[in-house]
Design an enzyme around this catalytic site. Sequence first.
Site, PDB file in Angstrom:
ATOM      1  N   TYR A   1      -0.043  -0.389  10.629  1.00 26.55           N
ATOM      2  CA  TYR A   1      -0.539  -1.144   9.310  1.00 26.55           C
ATOM      3  C   TYR A   1       0.710  -1.163   8.133  1.00 26.55           C
ATOM      4  O   TYR A   1       1.071  -2.068   7.409  1.00 26.55           O
ATOM      5  CB  TYR A   1      -1.708  -0.514   8.696  1.00 26.55           C
ATOM      6  CG  TYR A   1      -2.346  -0.958   7.306  1.00 26.55           C
ATOM      7  CD1 TYR A   1      -2.486  -2.038   7.020  1.00 26.55           C
ATOM      8  CD2 TYR A   1      -2.058   0.013   6.501  1.00 26.55           C
ATOM      9  CE1 TYR A   1      -2.996  -2.260   5.742  1.00 26.55           C
ATOM     10  CE2 TYR A   1      -2.565  -0.470   4.831  1.00 26.55           C
ATOM     11  CZ  TYR A   1      -2.926  -1.696   4.771  1.00 26.55           C
ATOM     12  OH  TYR A   1      -3.341  -2.147   3.602  1.00 26.55           O
TER      13      TYR A   1
ATOM     14  N   LYS B   1       3.138  -3.913   6.371  1.00 25.33           N
ATOM     15  CA  LYS B   1       3.108  -4.042   4.917  1.00 25.33           C
ATOM     16  C   LYS B   1       4.481  -4.037   4.253  1.00 25.33           C
ATOM     17  O   LYS B   1       5.028  -4.489   3.532  1.00 25.33           O
ATOM     18  CB  LYS B   1       2.201  -2.823   4.308  1.00 25.33           C
ATOM     19  CG  LYS B   1       0.888  -2.973   4.116  1.00 25.33           C
ATOM     20  CD  LYS B   1       0.329  -3.920   3.135  1.00 25.33           C
ATOM     21  CE  LYS B   1      -0.717  -4.759   3.617  1.00 25.33           C
ATOM     22  NZ  LYS B   1      -0.906  -5.875   2.756  1.00 25.33           N
TER      23      LYS B   1
ATOM     24  N   SER C   1       0.868  -1.237   0.016  1.00 26.86           N
ATOM     25  CA  SER C   1       0.155   0.012  -0.055  1.00 26.86           C
ATOM     26  C   SER C   1       0.924   1.188  -0.025  1.00 26.86           C
ATOM     27  O   SER C   1       1.868   1.218   0.399  1.00 26.86           O
ATOM     28  CB  SER C   1      -0.735   0.063   1.272  1.00 26.86           C
ATOM     29  OG  SER C   1      -1.249   1.215   1.553  1.00 26.86           O
ATOM     30  N   SER C   2       0.326   2.339  -0.522  1.00 27.35           N
ATOM     31  CA  SER C   2       1.111   3.600  -0.610  1.00 27.35           C
ATOM     32  C   SER C   2       1.562   4.096   0.718  1.00 27.35           C
ATOM     33  O   SER C   2       2.494   5.130   0.915  1.00 27.35           O
ATOM     34  CB  SER C   2       0.749   4.589  -1.579  1.00 27.35           C
ATOM     35  OG  SER C   2      -0.937   4.783  -1.205  1.00 27.35           O
ATOM     36  N   CYS C   3       0.946   3.688   1.818  1.00 24.99           N
ATOM     37  CA  CYS C   3       0.870   4.162   3.279  1.00 24.99           C
ATOM     38  C   CYS C   3       2.277   3.752   3.752  1.00 24.99           C
ATOM     39  O   CYS C   3       2.758   4.062   4.921  1.00 24.99           O
ATOM     40  CB  CYS C   3      -0.440   3.790   4.068  1.00 24.99           C
ATOM     41  SG  CYS C   3      -0.365   2.171   4.487  1.00 24.99           S
TER      42      CYS C   3
ATOM     43  N   ARG D   1      -5.112  13.626  -2.774  1.00 22.12           N
ATOM     44  CA  ARG D   1      -4.825  11.980  -2.848  1.00 22.12           C
ATOM     45  C   ARG D   1      -4.932  11.643  -4.344  1.00 22.12           C
ATOM     46  O   ARG D   1      -5.311  12.440  -5.210  1.00 22.12           O
ATOM     47  CB  ARG D   1      -5.912  11.483  -2.180  1.00 22.12           C
ATOM     48  CG  ARG D   1      -5.881  11.439  -0.504  1.00 22.12           C
ATOM     49  CD  ARG D   1      -4.862  10.645   0.036  1.00 22.12           C
ATOM     50  NE  ARG D   1      -4.727  10.685   1.463  1.00 22.12           N
ATOM     51  CZ  ARG D   1      -3.997  11.741   2.160  1.00 22.12           C
ATOM     52  NH1 ARG D   1      -3.335  12.746   1.608  1.00 22.12           N
ATOM     53  NH2 ARG D   1      -4.003  11.644   3.421  1.00 22.12           N
TER      54      ARG D   1
ATOM     55  N   HIS E   1     -12.602   3.384   3.336  1.00 20.88           N
ATOM     56  CA  HIS E   1     -11.772   4.248   2.759  1.00 20.88           C
ATOM     57  C   HIS E   1     -12.584   5.678   2.429  1.00 20.88           C
ATOM     58  O   HIS E   1     -13.831   5.399   2.385  1.00 20.88           O
ATOM     59  CB  HIS E   1     -10.849   4.068   1.696  1.00 20.88           C
ATOM     60  CG  HIS E   1      -9.869   2.898   1.965  1.00 20.88           C
ATOM     61  ND1 HIS E   1     -10.049   1.805   1.829  1.00 20.88           N
ATOM     62  CD2 HIS E   1      -8.774   3.138   3.122  1.00 20.88           C
ATOM     63  CE1 HIS E   1      -9.145   0.859   2.370  1.00 20.88           C
ATOM     64  NE2 HIS E   1      -8.174   1.812   2.918  1.00 20.88           N
TER      65      HIS E   1
HETATM   66  N1  LIG Z   1      -8.431  -0.513  -0.568  1.00 25.33           N
HETATM   67  C1  LIG Z   1      -7.315  -0.001  -0.995  1.00 25.33           C
HETATM   68  O1  LIG Z   1      -7.538   1.135  -1.045  1.00 25.33           O
HETATM   69  C2  LIG Z   1      -6.023  -0.468  -1.243  1.00 25.33           C
HETATM   70  C3  LIG Z   1      -5.169   0.256  -1.440  1.00 25.33           C
HETATM   71  C4  LIG Z   1      -3.604  -0.027  -1.382  1.00 25.33           C
HETATM   72  C5  LIG Z   1      -3.328  -1.329  -1.142  1.00 25.33           C
HETATM   73  N2  LIG Z   1      -4.500  -1.909  -1.012  1.00 25.33           N
HETATM   74  C6  LIG Z   1      -4.080  -3.510  -0.524  1.00 25.33           C
HETATM   75  O2  LIG Z   1      -4.748  -4.479  -1.290  1.00 25.33           O
HETATM   76  C7  LIG Z   1      -4.947  -5.707  -0.409  1.00 25.33           C
HETATM   77  C8  LIG Z   1      -6.363  -5.912  -0.317  1.00 25.33           C
HETATM   78  O3  LIG Z   1      -7.113  -4.947  -0.098  1.00 25.33           O
HETATM   79  P1  LIG Z   1      -8.540  -4.824  -0.284  1.00 25.33           P
HETATM   80  O4  LIG Z   1      -9.041  -3.382  -0.156  1.00 25.33           O
HETATM   81  O5  LIG Z   1      -9.096  -5.690  -1.397  1.00 25.33           O
HETATM   82  O6  LIG Z   1      -9.319  -5.270   1.134  1.00 25.33           O
HETATM   83  P2  LIG Z   1     -10.683  -6.143   1.485  1.00 25.33           P
HETATM   84  O7  LIG Z   1     -11.631  -5.507   0.474  1.00 25.33           O
HETATM   85  O8  LIG Z   1     -10.734  -5.653   2.859  1.00 25.33           O
HETATM   86  O9  LIG Z   1     -10.412  -7.645   1.194  1.00 25.33           O
HETATM   87  C9  LIG Z   1      -9.522  -8.266   1.990  1.00 25.33           C
HETATM   88  C10 LIG Z   1      -9.684  -9.642   1.763  1.00 25.33           C
HETATM   89  O10 LIG Z   1      -8.692 -10.595   2.592  1.00 25.33           O
HETATM   90  C11 LIG Z   1      -9.579 -11.512   3.222  1.00 25.33           C
HETATM   91  N3  LIG Z   1      -8.948 -11.873   4.487  1.00 25.33           N
HETATM   92  C12 LIG Z   1      -8.726 -10.786   5.635  1.00 25.33           C
HETATM   93  N4  LIG Z   1      -8.266 -11.573   6.763  1.00 25.33           N
HETATM   94  C13 LIG Z   1      -8.389 -13.023   6.405  1.00 25.33           C
HETATM   95  C14 LIG Z   1      -7.539 -13.907   6.901  1.00 25.33           C
HETATM   96  N5  LIG Z   1      -7.703 -14.122   8.172  1.00 25.33           N
HETATM   97  N6  LIG Z   1      -7.871 -15.285   6.335  1.00 25.33           N
HETATM   98  C15 LIG Z   1      -8.434 -15.444   5.007  1.00 25.33           C
HETATM   99  N7  LIG Z   1      -8.677 -14.229   4.267  1.00 25.33           N
HETATM  100  C16 LIG Z   1      -8.749 -13.261   4.969  1.00 25.33           C
HETATM  101  C17 LIG Z   1     -10.937 -11.014   3.289  1.00 25.33           C
HETATM  102  O11 LIG Z   1     -11.908 -12.216   3.386  1.00 25.33           O
HETATM  103  P3  LIG Z   1     -13.418 -11.826   3.821  1.00 25.33           P
HETATM  104  O12 LIG Z   1     -14.027 -11.679   2.696  1.00 25.33           O
HETATM  105  O13 LIG Z   1     -13.875 -13.235   4.395  1.00 25.33           O
HETATM  106  O14 LIG Z   1     -13.670 -10.778   5.101  1.00 25.33           O
HETATM  107  C18 LIG Z   1     -11.280 -10.115   2.090  1.00 25.33           C
HETATM  108  O15 LIG Z   1     -11.418 -11.186   0.912  1.00 25.33           O
HETATM  109  C19 LIG Z   1      -4.401  -5.251   0.970  1.00 25.33           C
HETATM  110  O16 LIG Z   1      -3.171  -6.004   0.946  1.00 25.33           O
HETATM  111  C20 LIG Z   1      -4.228  -3.758   0.813  1.00 25.33           C
HETATM  112  O17 LIG Z   1      -3.158  -3.371   1.801  1.00 25.33           O
HETATM  113  C21 LIG Z   1      -5.715  -1.879  -0.707  1.00 25.33           C
END
Ligand SMILES: NC(=O)c1ccc[n+]([C@@H]2O[C@H](COP(=O)([O-])OP(=O)(O)OC[C@H]3O[C@@H](n4cnc5c(N)ncnc54)[C@H](OP(=O)(O)O)[C@@H]3O)[C@@H](O)[C@H]2O)c1
Length: 320
Positions: free
Chosen positions: A142, A146, A113-115, A215, A185
């Site tokens: 967090y 990361k 993540s960019s953070c 942002r 977010h």
């Molecule tokens: N969203 C953003 O703006 C953003 C920006 C930059 C980077 N990212 C990165 O992208 C990645 C995914 O982010 P996202 O936004 O897609 O998050 P998300 O929508 O919250 O999805 C997270 C996923 O991880 C699963 N998960 C969490 N804990 C788990 C565990 N203990 N065991 C198995 N599965 C688990 C969740 O399962 P459930 O569906 O069952 O809860 C969900 O499917 C992260 O690494 C994040 O740092 C996100």
Amino acid sequence: MSRIEIPLDAPTYVAGHRGLVGSALVRRLKREGFVNVLTIDRQEVDLRDPTAVEAWFHVHRPQYVYLAAGTVGGILANSTRPAEFIYDNIMIHANVVKASYKFHVKKLLYLGSSCIYPRNCPQPIKEEYLLTGPLEWTNEPYAIAKISGIKMCQAFRKQYGCNFFSAMPTNLYGENDNFDLKSSHVLPALIRKFHEAKMSGIKSVAIWGTGSPRREFLNVDDLADACVFLMKHYEGDEHVNVGTGEDLTIAELADLVRQIVYPDAKIEFDTSKPDGTPRKLLDVSRLHALGWRHQVELQNGIQRTYQWFQTRVQLRVAAS
Ligand SMILES: NC(=O)c1ccc[n+]([C@@H]2O[C@H](COP(=O)([O-])OP(=O)(O)OC[C@H]3O[C@@H](n4cnc5c(N)ncnc54)[C@H](OP(=O)(O)O)[C@@H]3O)[C@@H](O)[C@H]2O)c1
């Protein structure tokens, strides 16, 4: 530019397939014709559990892994649940990276993540600014988790020759986003706030902070496309920023959402709430040099996301 041929029947594991990023990855891979996309629900394999993760890898033997599982959220969730943010994320990547090494995964892409970048680093943020200054305090646990994921991929590459690397997306939004105001977010939170104000006829919408932080936002379908592109074209060990290279203020973003969702609304800024980092714009020249650029412009992406949100709300009403 080199291109790695990945057979369409290669077992490809998307960790976190129900989330914003994981679901977009599954859509993107299936659209290209990948027929062996592996997923597993958290109820069956909790990725924080090393024994369960190893047992699953032992049976399913993925060759390519997109690691998009994690505990994710905005300022409020990060500041109220710091223990979960650091513990869950460290455990998830430790287990998946270790099992990927043990079961000879050919290539793994870890989503950071960019953070991860210092709070006050020069803009736009180049990949090499990592670990050059203090982090933003509101999401430090967090960010540290990361950063350890990036370093873990590099360490396994260095010691064991694993083809593991990381991509650092900017702020994402799109289909399957989290619209829960306690953990969402900024962009999905704005869509929901304006939508609810419209539904209840309230004319003013309160926005956290001063509106001045800048942002960058990337549609999640573009991110998924970039991840598949990097899996095929990138062989380096340094992480790669993924964004649009363009930013706007939160006030401008709020106004864009207002125009799309509820043009009659007025915006009020709740300056008692924290702003977070003043500016966060990624330098995406490494990704551009590889030959990838984003396709979905912000206004169009917000319109699409709002349509998806409305459909979901209607489905929920119909089901209740
Ligand atoms: N969203 C953003 O703006 C953003 C920006 C930059 C980077 N990212 C990165 O992208 C990645 C995914 O982010 P996202 O936004 O897609 O998050 P998300 O929508 O919250 O999805 C997270 C996923 O991880 C699963 N998960 C969490 N804990 C788990 C565990 N203990 N065991 C198995 N599965 C688990 C969740 O399962 P459930 O569906 O069952 O809860 C969900 O499917 C992260 O690494 C994040 O740092 C996100």
